[in-house]
Design a protein around this motif. Sequence first.
Motif, PDB file in Angstrom:
ATOM      1  N   PHE A   1      -1.988 -10.166   8.591  1.00 53.48           N
ATOM      2  CA  PHE A   1      -3.143  -9.761   7.798  1.00 53.48           C
ATOM      3  C   PHE A   1      -3.690 -10.914   6.975  1.00 53.48           C
ATOM      4  O   PHE A   1      -2.947 -11.799   6.543  1.00 53.48           O
ATOM      5  N   PHE A   2      -4.993 -10.868   6.734  1.00 53.90           N
ATOM      6  CA  PHE A   2      -5.587 -11.746   5.747  1.00 53.90           C
ATOM      7  C   PHE A   2      -5.026 -11.376   4.374  1.00 53.90           C
ATOM      8  O   PHE A   2      -4.845 -10.190   4.077  1.00 53.90           O
ATOM      9  N   PRO A   3      -4.723 -12.346   3.501  1.00 54.63           N
ATOM     10  CA  PRO A   3      -4.197 -12.007   2.173  1.00 54.63           C
ATOM     11  C   PRO A   3      -5.232 -11.256   1.346  1.00 54.63           C
ATOM     12  O   PRO A   3      -6.317 -11.793   1.084  1.00 54.63           O
ATOM     13  N   PRO A   4      -4.955 -10.014   0.933  1.00 55.24           N
ATOM     14  CA  PRO A   4      -5.960  -9.222   0.219  1.00 55.24           C
ATOM     15  C   PRO A   4      -5.940  -9.496  -1.284  1.00 55.24           C
ATOM     16  O   PRO A   4      -4.882  -9.702  -1.880  1.00 55.24           O
TER      17      PRO A   4
ATOM     18  N   MET B   1      -7.140  -0.319  -3.560  1.00 58.68           N
ATOM     19  CA  MET B   1      -7.908   0.650  -2.777  1.00 58.68           C
ATOM     20  C   MET B   1      -7.159   1.042  -1.501  1.00 58.68           C
ATOM     21  O   MET B   1      -7.280   2.179  -1.036  1.00 58.68           O
ATOM     22  N   SER B   2      -6.379   0.128  -0.962  1.00 55.88           N
ATOM     23  CA  SER B   2      -5.591   0.439   0.235  1.00 55.88           C
ATOM     24  C   SER B   2      -4.536   1.494  -0.077  1.00 55.88           C
ATOM     25  O   SER B   2      -4.322   2.432   0.700  1.00 55.88           O
TER      26      SER B   2
ATOM     27  N   THR C   1     -17.012   5.658   2.090  1.00 55.10           N
ATOM     28  CA  THR C   1     -16.352   4.631   1.277  1.00 55.10           C
ATOM     29  C   THR C   1     -15.382   3.804   2.107  1.00 55.10           C
ATOM     30  O   THR C   1     -15.268   2.589   1.907  1.00 55.10           O
ATOM     31  N   SER C   2     -14.699   4.438   3.049  1.00 52.13           N
ATOM     32  CA  SER C   2     -13.781   3.690   3.899  1.00 52.13           C
ATOM     33  C   SER C   2     -14.522   2.686   4.765  1.00 52.13           C
ATOM     34  O   SER C   2     -14.070   1.541   4.942  1.00 52.13           O
ATOM     35  N   SER C   3     -15.668   3.075   5.300  1.00 49.66           N
ATOM     36  CA  SER C   3     -16.475   2.141   6.083  1.00 49.66           C
ATOM     37  C   SER C   3     -16.936   0.971   5.222  1.00 49.66           C
ATOM     38  O   SER C   3     -16.868  -0.195   5.641  1.00 49.66           O
ATOM     39  N   VAL C   4     -17.381   1.267   4.014  1.00 52.82           N
ATOM     40  CA  VAL C   4     -17.831   0.218   3.100  1.00 52.82           C
ATOM     41  C   VAL C   4     -16.695  -0.749   2.775  1.00 52.82           C
ATOM     42  O   VAL C   4     -16.871  -1.978   2.812  1.00 52.82           O
ATOM     43  N   PHE C   5     -15.512  -0.216   2.479  1.00 55.33           N
ATOM     44  CA  PHE C   5     -14.405  -1.082   2.099  1.00 55.33           C
ATOM     45  C   PHE C   5     -13.842  -1.863   3.280  1.00 55.33           C
ATOM     46  O   PHE C   5     -13.370  -2.995   3.118  1.00 55.33           O
ATOM     47  N   ILE C   6     -13.865  -1.284   4.483  1.00 55.28           N
ATOM     48  CA  ILE C   6     -13.453  -2.047   5.663  1.00 55.28           C
ATOM     49  C   ILE C   6     -14.366  -3.256   5.845  1.00 55.28           C
ATOM     50  O   ILE C   6     -13.915  -4.386   6.089  1.00 55.28           O
TER      51      ILE C   6
ATOM     52  N   LEU D   1      -5.756  -5.543   5.197  1.00 53.94           N
ATOM     53  CA  LEU D   1      -4.873  -4.489   4.707  1.00 53.94           C
ATOM     54  C   LEU D   1      -5.607  -3.167   4.580  1.00 53.94           C
ATOM     55  O   LEU D   1      -5.051  -2.112   4.902  1.00 53.94           O
ATOM     56  N   TYR D   2      -6.874  -3.194   4.147  1.00 55.39           N
ATOM     57  CA  TYR D   2      -7.580  -1.939   3.958  1.00 55.39           C
ATOM     58  C   TYR D   2      -7.831  -1.241   5.288  1.00 55.39           C
ATOM     59  O   TYR D   2      -7.659  -0.020   5.391  1.00 55.39           O
ATOM     60  N   ALA D   3      -8.252  -1.988   6.305  1.00 57.70           N
ATOM     61  CA  ALA D   3      -8.498  -1.371   7.614  1.00 57.70           C
ATOM     62  C   ALA D   3      -7.224  -0.736   8.150  1.00 57.70           C
ATOM     63  O   ALA D   3      -7.254   0.369   8.710  1.00 57.70           O
ATOM     64  N   PHE D   4      -6.093  -1.417   7.968  1.00 60.93           N
ATOM     65  CA  PHE D   4      -4.825  -0.855   8.429  1.00 60.93           C
ATOM     66  C   PHE D   4      -4.448   0.372   7.605  1.00 60.93           C
ATOM     67  O   PHE D   4      -3.941   1.354   8.151  1.00 60.93           O
ATOM     68  N   SER D   5      -4.722   0.339   6.309  1.00 63.25           N
ATOM     69  CA  SER D   5      -4.411   1.480   5.445  1.00 63.25           C
ATOM     70  C   SER D   5      -5.245   2.700   5.827  1.00 63.25           C
ATOM     71  O   SER D   5      -4.753   3.833   5.806  1.00 63.25           O
ATOM     72  N   PHE D   6      -6.511   2.470   6.187  1.00 64.20           N
ATOM     73  CA  PHE D   6      -7.348   3.593   6.615  1.00 64.20           C
ATOM     74  C   PHE D   6      -6.817   4.191   7.912  1.00 64.20           C
ATOM     75  O   PHE D   6      -6.814   5.415   8.090  1.00 64.20           O
TER      76      PHE D   6
END
Length: 264
Positions: free
Chosen positions: A9-12, A19-20, A133-138, A221-226
Motif C-alpha cells: 500500500f501507499f503510506p496513508p 477514515m479507513s 463518501t466512499s467513492s470520494v475518499f477512494i 488503505l482506504y480502497a482496501f478498507s472499503f
Amino acid sequence: MLPMLPRLFFPPPFFIKAMSVICVVSLGNVGLSEIRGKHMQYSKFLNIGEKKPIKKKIQVSSRTGMLIAYTPAFLAGAASFGLFPNEDLRFLLVKSTLTFHFFKRILEVLFVHRYSGGMEVESLIPITLSYFTSSVFIIYAQHLAQALPEPEIDLKYPGIALFVVGISGNFYHHRLLSKLRSKNDKEYKVPKGGLFDLVICPHYLFEILGFLGISLIAQTLYAFSFFVGTTLYLMGRSYVTRRWYLSQFKDFPKDVKALIPSAF
C-alpha cells in the motif's frame, strides 16, 4: 502480515487511516445488524425487523431508491476526470473502474432489474452517503498517493482482471434474477442457473470481487478498507437472505450456501 503492508500500500496520512477504520467499523456493524434482525429496509426485507409503525415510514419505489443511491457516487467518479485530469495510469484506472461500476448499476436499475417493493428513506440516506463518501475518499486517497513512491509489489494488473470478472459475473447473475419474473410479476422465486445452484447471492460474491479488484488497482488503505467493509456487510446480508429463502420455500436446497460455495 504487518511488515508486508508498506510493500502493498501507499503510506496513508493520518486522516485516511482514520477514515479507513471508520469505514470498516461502520459497514461491518451494518452487516452484523442484518444478522441480528435489524435490516436495511429495501427489497425483500422492507418492513421486516422494524418496530416502527409502517404508516410512519417514508418510502420510495425500489427503482427510484436505487437511482438515488448510485447516482451521486457515479457523479463523483465522473467529476474526478475533470478535477484530476493529469494523473498517472493507476489513478486513471481507479477513476475508470469506480465510475464504470456505478454507471453499470444505474443502467441495471433502468433496464435490467425487476422490482417487487420499495425502499425506506431512512435506509436510503445512509446507503447513498456510504457509496458517495466512499467513492470520494477512494479518489482522494489516490490523489494524495500521487507524490509517493509506488508500492514494491504492483497489483494493478491482477486488480484489472478481478474487476472484469467481478463486474461481468455480477451483471450475469442480475440478468438471471431479472428473468425470474415477467414485467408485472412481483412474487419471489428461488433463482436458478449460474452460481445460484451453489449460493443464493452470487451477485454479491462478484460485487465483492469487483471491489477487491478496485482495491488492488488503487493499493491505498482506504480502497482496501472499503472492500473489507463491503465484504462484511454483504456477508451479513447474504446470510439473512439465505435464512429468508429457507423460511419462505420448503423446497429450498439446504446445500445452497449464502455467499461462498461449500463454505458460507
